[in-house]
Design a protein around this motif. Structure first.
Motif, PDB file in Angstrom:
ATOM      1  N   ARG A  42      29.440  46.797  44.905  1.00  0.00           N
ATOM      2  CA  ARG A  42      30.662  46.012  44.756  1.00  0.00           C
ATOM      3  C   ARG A  42      30.581  44.742  45.590  1.00  0.00           C
ATOM      4  O   ARG A  42      30.035  44.735  46.702  1.00  0.00           O
ATOM      5  N   CYS A  44      33.607  42.614  45.531  1.00  0.00           N
ATOM      6  CA  CYS A  44      34.985  42.157  45.644  1.00  0.00           C
ATOM      7  C   CYS A  44      35.923  43.356  45.568  1.00  0.00           C
ATOM      8  O   CYS A  44      35.514  44.473  45.237  1.00  0.00           O
ATOM      9  N   THR A  46      39.111  45.136  43.670  1.00  0.00           N
ATOM     10  CA  THR A  46      39.728  45.153  42.333  1.00  0.00           C
ATOM     11  C   THR A  46      40.956  46.054  42.409  1.00  0.00           C
ATOM     12  O   THR A  46      40.891  47.234  42.045  1.00  0.00           O
ATOM     13  N   ARG A  49      42.262  49.571  40.317  1.00  0.00           N
ATOM     14  CA  ARG A  49      41.219  50.183  39.495  1.00  0.00           C
ATOM     15  C   ARG A  49      40.548  51.320  40.272  1.00  0.00           C
ATOM     16  O   ARG A  49      40.525  51.300  41.510  1.00  0.00           O
ATOM     17  N   TRP A  51      38.171  53.503  42.435  1.00  0.00           N
ATOM     18  CA  TRP A  51      37.262  53.064  43.482  1.00  0.00           C
ATOM     19  C   TRP A  51      36.369  54.245  43.834  1.00  0.00           C
ATOM     20  O   TRP A  51      36.854  55.314  44.217  1.00  0.00           O
ATOM     21  N   TYR A 103      33.832  46.729  50.969  1.00  0.00           N
ATOM     22  CA  TYR A 103      33.774  46.944  49.523  1.00  0.00           C
ATOM     23  C   TYR A 103      33.081  48.258  49.164  1.00  0.00           C
ATOM     24  O   TYR A 103      33.516  48.980  48.267  1.00  0.00           O
ATOM     25  N   HIS A 391      46.398  39.948  42.873  1.00  0.00           N
ATOM     26  CA  HIS A 391      45.091  39.415  42.517  1.00  0.00           C
ATOM     27  C   HIS A 391      44.354  40.491  41.730  1.00  0.00           C
ATOM     28  O   HIS A 391      44.198  41.620  42.215  1.00  0.00           O
ATOM     29  N   ASP A 392      43.858  40.143  40.534  1.00  0.00           N
ATOM     30  CA  ASP A 392      43.018  41.096  39.798  1.00  0.00           C
ATOM     31  C   ASP A 392      41.722  41.368  40.552  1.00  0.00           C
ATOM     32  O   ASP A 392      41.206  42.489  40.528  1.00  0.00           O
ATOM     33  N   GLU A 393      41.200  40.325  41.191  1.00  0.00           N
ATOM     34  CA  GLU A 393      40.030  40.435  42.054  1.00  0.00           C
ATOM     35  C   GLU A 393      40.210  39.481  43.229  1.00  0.00           C
ATOM     36  O   GLU A 393      40.847  38.436  43.093  1.00  0.00           O
TER      37      GLU A 393
END
Length: 400
Positions: A42, A44, A46, A49, A51, A103, A391-393
């Motif tokens: 990874r 970033c 997310t 979603r 993990w 991450y 933030h989506d990412e």
């Protein structure tokens, strides 16, 4: 929090438990088993979603926090890999992960394993253990972990200590009521200048308490202050997440609607004991009033960035997409002043409940927190006002 030099050791894994112990409890959720197909590097965050750790297992560190030891990040929280939708198995101990970039997380195992052979233990899998918080005591050289456990007798606290962050932990104070109160969701704070400890907790269904900790952090001294008095759920504030910035003290709290999401609230004060001034919901861009369908458990200040604070939150019920206002109305109908409630499902459903009460009972329909997700987002500041944007990412590297 950056702790100097306590050496990490290997955690306790499920392999340490005998087959006899495991036979009486549900198996590990398939999402929490290794899967090479889910392993990826990874780069970033997310939010919202699934993990997975470095073995492709869903991360189990709910109601979690981050502590830094020798420059390594450790994320720990409730392990719900065996949790059942009916809640008969609530947890399987406290699990920790390590990372150097926030991450990618390596599983360290169970740092506080469950005690399946002792039904009276606060660590028994059926005990409703929530929200572990760990601080390091420089004077004693011990890591101190507080947990809360919900039971029919009320909510109780237990305190464990260890020489190393990853254990083994031993019980120091079991099943007690701090200041004689039922203590709910909480946060622990250690002042960076004089190492004085503070314990922020919900006095169940009533108000928020700030209590001074003893010098070893395993109990309260008796000095405390009260804040945010409310008549009943869903208005009572819980899940306090403390942080400090520029001499200002901040608390982010949630309303009391169980695992169902609700609007957060930020307050700021000149000292640990207040007085607190309310700012309102920091999720300004969320018109649903659900804190982006999540509940903040802690705030982590990045030690390598000048002004990066990260709100760590759980999306306890990923499949839920209901009306937060209806849920709050339902909780208001189910509870009465002075902390009483209609808790028995048959009583709640007879006579036929209102649509609001039905909405508030979503968890009783088999919500699966073993697959709860995480919503980590950076905090933005307008002067001293807190803002949390979606933030989506996003990446740590994008901040100075």
């Amino acid at each position: 929090m950056n702790v100097p030099n306590p050496p990490p050791v290997a955690g306790t894994n499920d392999a340490d438990a005998s087959p006899f112990h495991l036979a009486a409890f549900p198996p590990i959720h398939p999402e929490s088993l290794p899967d090479a197909g889910r392993v990826c590097r990874r780069t970033c965050f997310t939010p919202g979603r699934p993990w997975y750790d470095t073995e492709g297992k869903r991360i189990q560190a709910h109601g979690g926090s981050i502590i830094v030891v020798d420059g390594v990040y450790y994320w720990y929280g409730e392990n719900k890999e065996r949790t059942t939708p009916d809640g008969s198995t609530w947890h399987w101990g406290v699990r920790a992960y390590r990372s150097t970039d926030l991450y990618n997380w390596e599983d360290c195992g169970l740092i506080i394993p469950p005690e399946p052979d002792d039904p009276s233990s606060p660590l028994h899998p059926a005990a409703k253990l929530d929200r572990p918080h760990i601080v390091f005591n420089a004077e004693t050289g011990l890591f101190v972990c507080w947990v809360k456990v919900m039971s029919r007798r009320g909510q109780r606290s237990s305190v464990l200590v260890a020489d190393n962050l990853l254990g083994p932990y031993r019980m120091a104070h079991r099943d007690f009521k701090p200041l004689g109160m039922n203590a709910g969701d909480f946060d622990l704070v250690v002042d960076p200048t004089d190492a004085k400890g503070y314990y922020y907790y919900e006095r169940v269904h009533s108000e928020l308490i700030c209590a001074d900790l003893t010098t070893d952090y395993t109990d309260v001294t008796g000095y405390y202050s009260t804040h945010f008095p409310r008549l009943q759920p869903p208005y009572v504030r819980e899940a306090p997440a403390y942080f400090e910035r520029g001499g200002h003290h901040y608390l982010i709290t949630s309303g009391t609607t169980g695992y169902l999401p609700n609007p957060s609230m930020v307050a700021t004060a000149p000292s640990y004991h207040g007085p607190w001034s309310e700012q309102g919901d920091p999720h300004a861009g969320d018109v649903t009033g659900t804190s982006y369908r999540s509940q903040i458990s802690s705030v982590f200040r990045h030690p390598g960035k000048q002004d990066l604070y990260i709100a760590l939150a759980d999306r306890w019920l990923p499949a839920w997409n209901g009306d937060a206002r209806l849920v709050q109305q339902g909780f208001a109908e189910r509870f009465r002043p002075m902390g009483g409630q209609r808790a028995d499902a048959e009583t709640i459903l007879d006579p036929a409940p209102s649509p609001a009460v039905e909405a508030s009972l979503y968890e009783l329909n088999g919500a699966d927190t073993a697959v709860a997700d995480y919503v980590w987002l950076p905090i933005r500041f307008d002067d001293d006002r807190v803002r949390i944007d979606w933030h989506d990412e996003w990446r740590v590297e994008d901040f100075d």
